[in-house]
Enzyme design. Structure first.
Site, mmCIF file in Angstrom:
data_model
loop_
_atom_site.group_PDB
_atom_site.id
_atom_site.type_symbol
_atom_site.label_atom_id
_atom_site.label_comp_id
_atom_site.label_asym_id
_atom_site.label_seq_id
_atom_site.Cartn_x
_atom_site.Cartn_y
_atom_site.Cartn_z
ATOM 1 C CB CYS A 139 -17.291 -22.828 -92.338
ATOM 2 S SG CYS A 139 -17.753 -24.493 -91.776
ATOM 3 C CG ASN A 147 -6.012 -19.264 -89.776
ATOM 4 O OD1 ASN A 147 -6.807 -19.885 -90.469
ATOM 5 N ND2 ASN A 147 -5.652 -19.664 -88.584
ATOM 6 N N GLY A 148 -3.215 -20.397 -90.627
ATOM 7 C CA GLY A 148 -3.006 -21.677 -91.290
ATOM 8 C C GLY A 148 -1.635 -22.275 -91.063
ATOM 9 C CD GLU A 149 -0.703 -26.934 -91.794
ATOM 10 O OE1 GLU A 149 0.253 -27.541 -91.276
ATOM 11 O OE2 GLU A 149 -1.880 -27.344 -91.741
ATOM 12 C CD GLN A 181 -16.577 -17.091 -87.332
ATOM 13 O OE1 GLN A 181 -16.923 -18.275 -87.326
ATOM 14 N NE2 GLN A 181 -15.324 -16.703 -87.556
ATOM 15 C CE LYS A 185 -9.727 -18.094 -90.735
ATOM 16 N NZ LYS A 185 -10.140 -19.232 -89.928
ATOM 17 C CG HIS A 244 -7.320 -21.334 -93.598
ATOM 18 N ND1 HIS A 244 -6.762 -21.813 -92.432
ATOM 19 C CD2 HIS A 244 -7.285 -22.356 -94.484
ATOM 20 C CE1 HIS A 244 -6.409 -23.077 -92.612
ATOM 21 N NE2 HIS A 244 -6.721 -23.429 -93.849
ATOM 22 C CB CYS A 285 -7.756 -22.381 -85.522
ATOM 23 S SG CYS A 285 -8.159 -20.759 -86.204
ATOM 24 N NE ARG A 286 -6.368 -27.267 -88.271
ATOM 25 C CZ ARG A 286 -5.622 -27.866 -89.185
ATOM 26 N NH1 ARG A 286 -5.639 -29.192 -89.301
ATOM 27 N NH2 ARG A 286 -4.847 -27.166 -90.002
#
EC number: 1.3.1.-
Length: 301
Positions: free
Chosen positions: A83, A185-187, A53, A124, A153, A209-210
């Protein structure tokens, strides 16, 4: 982390941390350092492709570095327009470019022209800087420039990572109008979240991700409703991580990195909260590993 997690999960693809591009062609050593998988055909030892990336704002230099990364063996090029870090945004990188769809178009177009046609060029993004309705113009910029797919995201930059600001429905709206594949993506923290996200967005793929750091087998939990990894297996992973990180100069950073991982594990495992209390004041590798070994013995007792 990619090495370990792809060994225990059925991931389709990994993406590296971003390589910051400013106004020069970076030496090959930078790409090998951030993507050691380039030494092995751009794949982890389990065979999962890894995509380098890039993050930057100058189309020509982004293209030059994309060409280099591709030739070194990257399984495609991903471009970071999401980001939210202030230090990145103030230097016109990451999410700040969401304000400039034309610049996004120029960057993706230059990178797509520079990279071998058989290798995907992806992006992304977030939904926008402060207005989620900007997502349509952003995604169109990537598609019109020749991007092969886009991961979204489902928050704006201003939303940060606040759970209550997730907007999966916008991804669904984008997908209905988009000419390229969309990844949501997300949650996504567990099986239920994964199914809910897929149901709302109507996408065919998720990026995690997280959550993958909270729950080491999250990929397989989502794909197959696999049971959450038990704590004694997590301890084994922590010790394996210690073996990776203590080698060579990296050992100097090991205490901070293992603590960072614990910050995620605490959300999933109560045992991690207790263990973190024992290691948080330590700044040498050996005593931390000793505590982990004792925890492993107790977990098997």
């Amino acid at each position: 982390m990619r090495e370990m997690l792809t060994n225990i999960n059925d991931y389709d693809l990994c993406v590296t941390e971003f390589v910051r591009i400013i106004d020069s062609l970076l030496p090959s050593s930078v790409f090998y350092r951030l993507c050691p998988e380039l030494h092995h055909g751009g794949k982890t030892t389990s065979g999962t492709p890894v995509r380098v990336q890039l993050l930057g704002q100058e189309p020509v230099w982004m293209a030059e570095n994309a060409y280099r990364a591709s030739n070194l063996g990257s399984a495609g090029i991903d471009i970071n327009f999401g980001c939210p870090a202030k230090s990145v945004n103030k230097n016109r990188g990451g999410a700040v470019l969401l304000k400039e769809p034309e610049k996004i178009y120029q960057i993706v177009k230059e990178v797509r022209s520079a990279v071998c046609p058989t290798k995907p060029v992806t992006a992304k993004v977030r939904l926008g800087w402060d207005d989620p309705t900007h997502c349509f113009e952003i995604v169109d910029a990537v598609a019109q420039a020749g991007g092969d797919e886009i991961a979204i995201h489902a928050r704006t930059k201003v939303d940060g990572y606040k759970a209550e600001t997730i907007k999966w429905d916008y991804i669904h709206q984008v997908k209905e109008k988009s000419s390229i594949p969309i990844i949501a993506n997300g949650e996504v923290w567990n099986y239920q979240d994964g199914q809910a996200c897929l149901n709302v967005t109507q996408t065919d793929a998720l990026m995690i991700c997280r959550g993958a750091l909270n729950l080491p087998n999250l990929c397989n939990v989502i794909k197959r409703n696999e049971a959450h990894m038990p704590w004694h297996h997590v301890i084994q992973l922590l010790l394996k991580f210690s073996e990776f990180e203590i080698k060579g100069d990296k050992g100097l950073y090991y205490p901070n990195r293992v603590k960072q991982w614990f910050a995620y594990l605490r959300h999933e495992y109560p045992e991690a909260k207790d263990l973190f209390v024992d290691i948080r004041s330590l700044n040498k590798a050996a005593p931390i590993v000793e505590i982990l070994q004792r925890a492993q013995a107790l977990a098997h007792a």
